[in-house]
Design a protein around this motif. Structure first.
Motif, PDB file in Angstrom:
ATOM      1  N   GLY A 304       0.827  -1.202   0.000  1.00 36.53           N
ATOM      2  CA  GLY A 304       0.000   0.000   0.000  1.00 36.53           C
ATOM      3  C   GLY A 304       0.857   1.246   0.000  1.00 36.53           C
ATOM      4  O   GLY A 304       2.071   1.190  -0.151  1.00 36.53           O
ATOM      5  N   ALA A 305       0.204   2.387   0.186  1.00 35.44           N
ATOM      6  CA  ALA A 305       0.912   3.668   0.147  1.00 35.44           C
ATOM      7  C   ALA A 305       2.000   3.704   1.217  1.00 35.44           C
ATOM      8  O   ALA A 305       1.870   3.091   2.274  1.00 35.44           O
ATOM      9  CB  ALA A 305      -0.084   4.796   0.355  1.00 35.44           C
ATOM     10  N   PRO A 306       3.080   4.437   0.938  1.00 33.53           N
ATOM     11  CA  PRO A 306       4.241   4.444   1.835  1.00 33.53           C
ATOM     12  C   PRO A 306       4.049   5.340   3.055  1.00 33.53           C
ATOM     13  O   PRO A 306       3.471   6.416   2.971  1.00 33.53           O
ATOM     14  CB  PRO A 306       5.352   4.995   0.941  1.00 33.53           C
ATOM     15  N   VAL A 307       4.561   4.869   4.181  1.00 32.80           N
ATOM     16  CA  VAL A 307       4.541   5.647   5.423  1.00 32.80           C
ATOM     17  C   VAL A 307       5.952   5.620   5.999  1.00 32.80           C
ATOM     18  O   VAL A 307       6.609   4.573   6.038  1.00 32.80           O
ATOM     19  CB  VAL A 307       3.542   5.039   6.434  1.00 32.80           C
ATOM     20  N   ARG A 308       6.423   6.800   6.420  1.00 35.34           N
ATOM     21  CA  ARG A 308       7.756   6.905   6.997  1.00 35.34           C
ATOM     22  C   ARG A 308       7.709   6.561   8.481  1.00 35.34           C
ATOM     23  O   ARG A 308       6.921   7.138   9.234  1.00 35.34           O
ATOM     24  CB  ARG A 308       8.246   8.341   6.818  1.00 35.34           C
ATOM     25  N   THR A 334      11.467  -1.558  16.793  1.00 32.07           N
ATOM     26  CA  THR A 334      11.601  -1.122  18.188  1.00 32.07           C
ATOM     27  C   THR A 334      10.634   0.020  18.505  1.00 32.07           C
ATOM     28  O   THR A 334      10.694   0.612  19.573  1.00 32.07           O
ATOM     29  CB  THR A 334      13.044  -0.636  18.446  1.00 32.07           C
ATOM     30  N   GLU A 335       9.764   0.336  17.565  1.00 34.40           N
ATOM     31  CA  GLU A 335       8.828   1.451  17.795  1.00 34.40           C
ATOM     32  C   GLU A 335       7.895   1.127  18.961  1.00 34.40           C
ATOM     33  O   GLU A 335       7.631  -0.037  19.279  1.00 34.40           O
ATOM     34  CB  GLU A 335       7.966   1.722  16.551  1.00 34.40           C
ATOM     35  N   GLN A 336       7.376   2.216  19.528  1.00 33.88           N
ATOM     36  CA  GLN A 336       6.425   2.075  20.625  1.00 33.88           C
ATOM     37  C   GLN A 336       5.218   2.975  20.362  1.00 33.88           C
ATOM     38  O   GLN A 336       5.310   3.918  19.566  1.00 33.88           O
ATOM     39  CB  GLN A 336       7.081   2.518  21.938  1.00 33.88           C
ATOM     40  N   ALA A 337       4.126   2.676  21.036  1.00 29.52           N
ATOM     41  CA  ALA A 337       2.955   3.551  20.934  1.00 29.52           C
ATOM     42  C   ALA A 337       3.382   4.975  21.248  1.00 29.52           C
ATOM     43  O   ALA A 337       4.184   5.196  22.169  1.00 29.52           O
ATOM     44  CB  ALA A 337       1.871   3.099  21.902  1.00 29.52           C
ATOM     45  N   GLY A 338       2.885   5.923  20.472  1.00 27.54           N
ATOM     46  CA  GLY A 338       3.256   7.328  20.665  1.00 27.54           C
ATOM     47  C   GLY A 338       4.335   7.792  19.720  1.00 27.54           C
ATOM     48  O   GLY A 338       4.517   9.000  19.535  1.00 27.54           O
ATOM     49  N   ASP A 339       5.048   6.839  19.097  1.00 21.69           N
ATOM     50  CA  ASP A 339       6.080   7.262  18.148  1.00 21.69           C
ATOM     51  C   ASP A 339       5.423   7.890  16.923  1.00 21.69           C
ATOM     52  O   ASP A 339       4.349   7.478  16.484  1.00 21.69           O
ATOM     53  CB  ASP A 339       6.951   6.079  17.720  1.00 21.69           C
ATOM     54  N   ARG A 340       6.123   8.874  16.350  1.00 20.89           N
ATOM     55  CA  ARG A 340       5.585   9.626  15.222  1.00 20.89           C
ATOM     56  C   ARG A 340       5.868   8.910  13.912  1.00 20.89           C
ATOM     57  O   ARG A 340       6.980   8.425  13.692  1.00 20.89           O
ATOM     58  CB  ARG A 340       6.250  11.004  15.202  1.00 20.89           C
ATOM     59  N   VAL A 341       4.851   8.857  13.060  1.00 20.53           N
ATOM     60  CA  VAL A 341       5.056   8.371  11.692  1.00 20.53           C
ATOM     61  C   VAL A 341       4.557   9.449  10.734  1.00 20.53           C
ATOM     62  O   VAL A 341       3.751  10.304  11.104  1.00 20.53           O
ATOM     63  CB  VAL A 341       4.304   7.037  11.429  1.00 20.53           C
ATOM     64  N   GLU A 342       5.075   9.410   9.498  1.00 19.94           N
ATOM     65  CA  GLU A 342       4.722  10.451   8.530  1.00 19.94           C
ATOM     66  C   GLU A 342       4.114   9.799   7.297  1.00 19.94           C
ATOM     67  O   GLU A 342       4.726   8.940   6.670  1.00 19.94           O
ATOM     68  CB  GLU A 342       5.989  11.228   8.162  1.00 19.94           C
ATOM     69  N   LEU A 343       2.893  10.205   6.961  1.00 19.65           N
ATOM     70  CA  LEU A 343       2.250   9.652   5.761  1.00 19.65           C
ATOM     71  C   LEU A 343       2.824  10.294   4.509  1.00 19.65           C
ATOM     72  O   LEU A 343       3.160   9.614   3.550  1.00 19.65           O
ATOM     73  CB  LEU A 343       0.731   9.826   5.837  1.00 19.65           C
ATOM     74  N   PHE A 344       2.870  11.604   4.521  1.00 29.43           N
ATOM     75  CA  PHE A 344       3.542  12.278   3.398  1.00 29.43           C
ATOM     76  C   PHE A 344       3.974  13.668   3.837  1.00 29.43           C
ATOM     77  O   PHE A 344       3.453  14.211   4.817  1.00 29.43           O
ATOM     78  CB  PHE A 344       2.675  12.337   2.142  1.00 29.43           C
ATOM     79  N   GLY A 345       4.964  14.198   3.119  1.00 29.50           N
ATOM     80  CA  GLY A 345       5.504  15.509   3.480  1.00 29.50           C
ATOM     81  C   GLY A 345       6.334  16.077   2.351  1.00 29.50           C
ATOM     82  O   GLY A 345       5.993  15.918   1.178  1.00 29.50           O
ATOM     83  N   THR A 346       7.455  16.697   2.716  1.00 30.65           N
ATOM     84  CA  THR A 346       8.253  17.400   1.709  1.00 30.65           C
ATOM     85  C   THR A 346       9.029  16.451   0.800  1.00 30.65           C
ATOM     86  O   THR A 346       9.497  16.858  -0.257  1.00 30.65           O
ATOM     87  CB  THR A 346       9.286  18.315   2.376  1.00 30.65           C
ATOM     88  N   GLY A 347       9.196  15.205   1.238  1.00 31.03           N
ATOM     89  CA  GLY A 347      10.002  14.273   0.458  1.00 31.03           C
ATOM     90  C   GLY A 347      11.482  14.371   0.776  1.00 31.03           C
ATOM     91  O   GLY A 347      12.297  13.641   0.215  1.00 31.03           O
TER      92      GLY A 347
END
Ligand SMILES: *Cc1c(COP(=O)(O)O)cnc(C)c1O
Length: 387
Positions: A304-308, A334-347
């Motif tokens: 599916g679509a990419p997530v950072r 090693t991610e935990q709940a609360g960690d930030r992910v980015e769906l899309f942005g500046t690239g």
């Protein structure tokens, strides 16, 4: 909503910079920043102000209500053009709010004239000619037929015809045969209008794609929308960076859950995706209720679509749900709940972009940013103020 674990961060410095880049692409023209549809999802007022700060002398709003909203919010400086309304629109309010009204049909001219008489003010009118898109606008024949009435209304001080404009069908393909044809029809319409004695202040044809790739369409004014927000209108010809643009919107979320599951676990509705090994799943609290396209879902064979996530990029795993999306973070995550992910942005640094999401969902970047739901808070930053 007071708390929401995701947001669209909009960089106002990017919008300012994009408008000044567009002005540099069209040095002889003024820039009308198109802010319809809540500024393509970026938020009407902050985006409009940033565009004006970047050098836009005009703002474009499709709907009369959007144009009125700009004035109501205190946007007083720039000229505002609106072009889409049905009979019964609040044209008196628009005239009193000093908004330029597009006339695309005879009934519209009648309603503008009635409204101008009712408020006792001259209405500024821009005629729209349909040069081949077959959407809104007067056909060239209807334009010619309308001119005597328009001139009479001008002589009476009811209206002032200040502009003639049109819209292109295939500006994203500069060599498409319709480009030449529409240019010719527009040139002819200009001649007819000017020969009738109309003194035009602005003639305009170019949206983002033509502003960036067809200088012959610039005339007195260009009308970019998507490029103001830093996305390329011609992804097949170049990305934002090729045109000096920077995507203004970054959509980010906090993971709402992270858990270890076994190999062979079906993920999300219908189990389109099944884990190939023991792995870690991350839950993103955004879904199609927020404008995340369901077509961005991922299957076993088709990510599916990419997530950072941190420094890596993973595809959406399984169906996009109404409120949430699941990521397969991998066995060693090693991610935990609360960690930030980015769906899309500046690239920047290889992160995903709205264009990547558009490709994954079979659409265009315009739809990705514009459809972002009202539930997602917009947060404004200004990267030039170091905030
Ligand atoms: C939306 C719109 C624009 C802006 O188009 P972009 O491709 O986003 O630059 C310009 N003119 C008209 C008439 C529009 O409807």
């Amino acid at each position: 909503m007071s708390h929401f674990p995701a947001r669209a961060v909009v960089d106002l410095a990017a919008i300012r910079g994009n408008v000044s880049a567009l002005a540099a692409h069209a040095p002889a023209a003024q820039v009308m920043a198109v802010v319809k549809a809540d500024a393509y999802g970026h938020g009407l007022l902050p985006s409009a102000k940033a565009a004006v700060a970047g050098g836009a002398t005009w703002l474009g709003a499709a709907q009369v209500g959007e144009a009125l909203e700009l004035r109501r919010l205190g946007v007083a400086g720039p000229r505002i053009l609106t072009w889409l309304y049905a009979p019964g629109a609040p044209l008196q309010d628009a005239i009193e709010a000093d908004i330029d009204l597009t006339v695309s049909a005879r009934w519209a001219l009648d309603e503008v004239a009635d409204a101008a008489r009712a408020v006792g003010q001259t209405a500024r009118v821009q005629l729209k000619v349909d040069t081949g898109l077959s959407r809104n606008g007067l056909t060239p024949a209807d334009l010619t037929a309308l001119l005597p009435l328009a001139r009479r209304l001008e002589a009476e001080g009811v209206i002032d015809v200040v502009g003639l404009w049109s819209h292109l069908a295939a500006a994203d393909e500069p060599t498409h045969p319709s480009m030449k044809r529409q240019g010719e029809v527009f040139a002819e319409a200009l001649q007819v209008v000017e020969a009738a004695g109309v003194r035009l202040e602005v003639r305009h044809l170019a949206s983002s794609a033509a502003t960036l790739t067809s200088p012959g369409t610039h005339f007195d004014l260009v009308r970019p929308g998507i490029a103001v927000y830093g996305l390329s209108p011609v992804p097949q010809l170049g990305g934002p960076e090729d045109f000096g643009l920077v995507p203004a919107m970054t959509v980010e979320a906090e993971l709402a859950n992270v858990k270890r599951v076994e190999k062979g676990s079906g993920v999300s509705y219908s189990h389109l995706y099944v884990t190939e090994r023991d792995t870690v799943l991350g839950l993103v609290p955004l879904g199609y209720g927020d404008g995340v396209p369901r077509h961005a879902s991922g299957t076993q064979n088709h990510p599916g679509a990419p997530v950072r996530v941190g420094t890596r990029t993973v595809g959406v795993a399984g169906r996009v749900c109404m409120d949430q999306v699941i990521l397969d973070l991998g066995h060693d995550a090693t991610e935990q709940a609360g960690d930030r992910v980015e769906l899309f942005g500046t690239g920047a640094d290889g992160g995903p972009t709205a264009e990547d999401w558009a490709r994954a969902a079979g659409t265009i970047s315009y739809e990705i940013v514009t459809r972002l739901g009202a539930r997602v808070p917009r947060v404004y930053v200004d990267s030039e103020e170091g905030s």
